[in-house]
Design an enzyme around this catalytic site. Structure first.
Site, PDB file in Angstrom:
ATOM      1  CE  LYS A  37       0.711   1.729   4.300  1.00 55.74           C
ATOM      2  NZ  LYS A  37       1.725   2.739   4.319  1.00 55.74           N
ATOM      3  CB  VAL A  76      11.724  -5.934   4.759  1.00 51.59           C
ATOM      4  CG1 VAL A  76      11.579  -5.988   6.272  1.00 51.59           C
ATOM      5  CG2 VAL A  76      11.378  -7.288   4.148  1.00 51.59           C
ATOM      6  CB  ALA A  77      11.687  -1.938   7.547  1.00 54.97           C
ATOM      7  CB  ALA A  78      10.201  -0.357   2.209  1.00 56.94           C
ATOM      8  CG  LEU A 120       6.226   0.181  -0.040  1.00 59.83           C
ATOM      9  CD1 LEU A 120       7.156  -0.588  -0.974  1.00 59.83           C
ATOM     10  CD2 LEU A 120       5.328   1.110  -0.847  1.00 59.83           C
ATOM     11  CB  ALA A 121       1.520  -1.737   4.706  1.00 63.61           C
ATOM     12  N   GLY A 175       4.769  -6.146   5.879  1.00 63.01           N
ATOM     13  CA  GLY A 175       4.542  -7.044   7.029  1.00 63.01           C
ATOM     14  C   GLY A 175       3.081  -7.036   7.450  1.00 63.01           C
ATOM     15  CB  SER A 178       0.118  -6.512   3.161  1.00 61.15           C
ATOM     16  OG  SER A 178      -0.820  -6.881   2.210  1.00 61.15           O
ATOM     17  CG  ASP A 203      -0.237   0.523   8.145  1.00 59.80           C
ATOM     18  OD1 ASP A 203      -0.860   1.537   8.477  1.00 59.80           O
ATOM     19  OD2 ASP A 203       0.957   0.525   7.779  1.00 59.80           O
TER      20      ASP A 203
END
Ligand code: C5P
Length: 292
Positions: free
Chosen positions: A10, A95-97, A99-100, A102, A104, A136
């Site tokens: 996302k 990861v940890a970017a 963009l959710a 984890g 999702s 999220d």
């Protein structure tokens, strides 16, 4: 028997922070949008009564430190499930970017296990469980275009965003969400913003108005912590459609034309950024649950 679930990334088209709460979280008004970029989870019944997680990315934990494992454990305890599952996670979302990824993955785990273990889809119960896993995660249960309030976990569906090609780029380092929120100063967010304008632009599917209402109040804090992210946004903002994604460090840029998106992606690749070319995405909702 196995089930495949896709976990979509996302972006936030608008992320306004309206205050700090007594529980330490920040109060938000945010417009979430799913992207076609996704991870894939394969959930298989196993004879032992336990949760086994494997992942194609060796860098990720495959125990209770992974949100997928925690989602499965919480659901299992809540419904007193006496069966086990093997979940294999194939990562495509960085990861940890911001963009959710984890979140999702955790939401996809809940959807998949409700099917696999033949549990009832009790929307309120599952949404509450999702909110315990992360702010999220409730959005990620359904995806699409939605408004998030509270700490981001209270979801109202919105009219579908018109299609955009989306270039994502990041400088290749991780940024924990909590570090960006901790660096927020009240003057970063004590300002007016136009949520009504963004909602009107979505309703009328006016791409230019959507782009002109892009806003992320986490940008000043993220840019102070990581000036390289500000440099990246400046490079991507040639047509005014770039924004930090969530707490970063990924920056996205929206385009109506694929050719323009590809042109920017090529420039960024030559500069050795990590780059993805994707699209906005609306999952089909069947019987209350996303079914693509
Ligand atoms: O909800 P989630 O676990 O994803 O949040 C990670 C961290 O981000 C929280 O521990 C908190 O520090 C920060 N956060 C916040 N306000 C929000 C969402 C997240 O301060 N609305």
């Amino acid at each position: 028997m196995f089930i495949l679930e896709k976990a979509y990334a996302k972006i936030n088209l608008l992320l306004a922070v309206t205050g700090k709460r007594v529980d330490g979280y920040h109060q938000l008004e945010t417009v979430y949008q799913s992207l076609a970029l996704h991870d894939t989870l394969k959930l298989t019944k196993i004879t032992e009564d336990r949760i086994v997680l494997t992942c194609d990315d060796d860098h990720l934990p495959v125990n209770e430190d992974n949100l997928v494992w925690r989602a499965a454990q919480k659901l299992k305890l809540l419904y007193e499930v006496k069966q086990g599952v093997h979940i294999h996670l194939e990562k495509k979302i960085p990861v940890a970017a911001g963009l959710a990824g984890g979140s999702s993955d955790a939401a996809a785990t809940l959807r998949g296990l409700v099917h696999l273990w033949q549990l009832p889809w009790e929307e309120e119960v599952i949404t509450n469980l999702a909110a315990q896993l992360g702010s999220d995660v409730p959005f990620c249960l359904y995806g699409g275009t939605a408004l998030g309030t509270g700490r981001g976990e209270k979801i109202t569906r919105l009219p579908q965003c018109p299609p955009f090609y989306v270039v994502l780029a990041n400088p290749g380092f991780y940024v924990p969400t909590a570090s960006v929120y901790a660096a927020l100063r009240p003057d970063d967010y004590s300002r007016e913003y136009d949520l009504a304008g963004m909602l009107a632009a979505l309703k009328t599917k006016n791409c230019r108005q959507i782009i002109s209402h892009l806003l992320n109040m986490l940008e000043p804090a993220a840019f102070r912590l990581h000036p390289a992210v500000k440099v990246l946004k400046t490079k991507m903002n040639t047509s005014g459609s770039a924004l930090l994604s969530g707490s970063g460090p990924t920056v996205f840029a929206l385009f109506a034309s694929r050719a323009e998106a590809e042109k920017l992606a090529q420039v960024l690749l030559r500069e050795r950024y990590k780059v993805w070319l994707t699209e906005t995405f609306q999952p089909h909702v069947v019987g209350g649950l996303p079914n693509d």
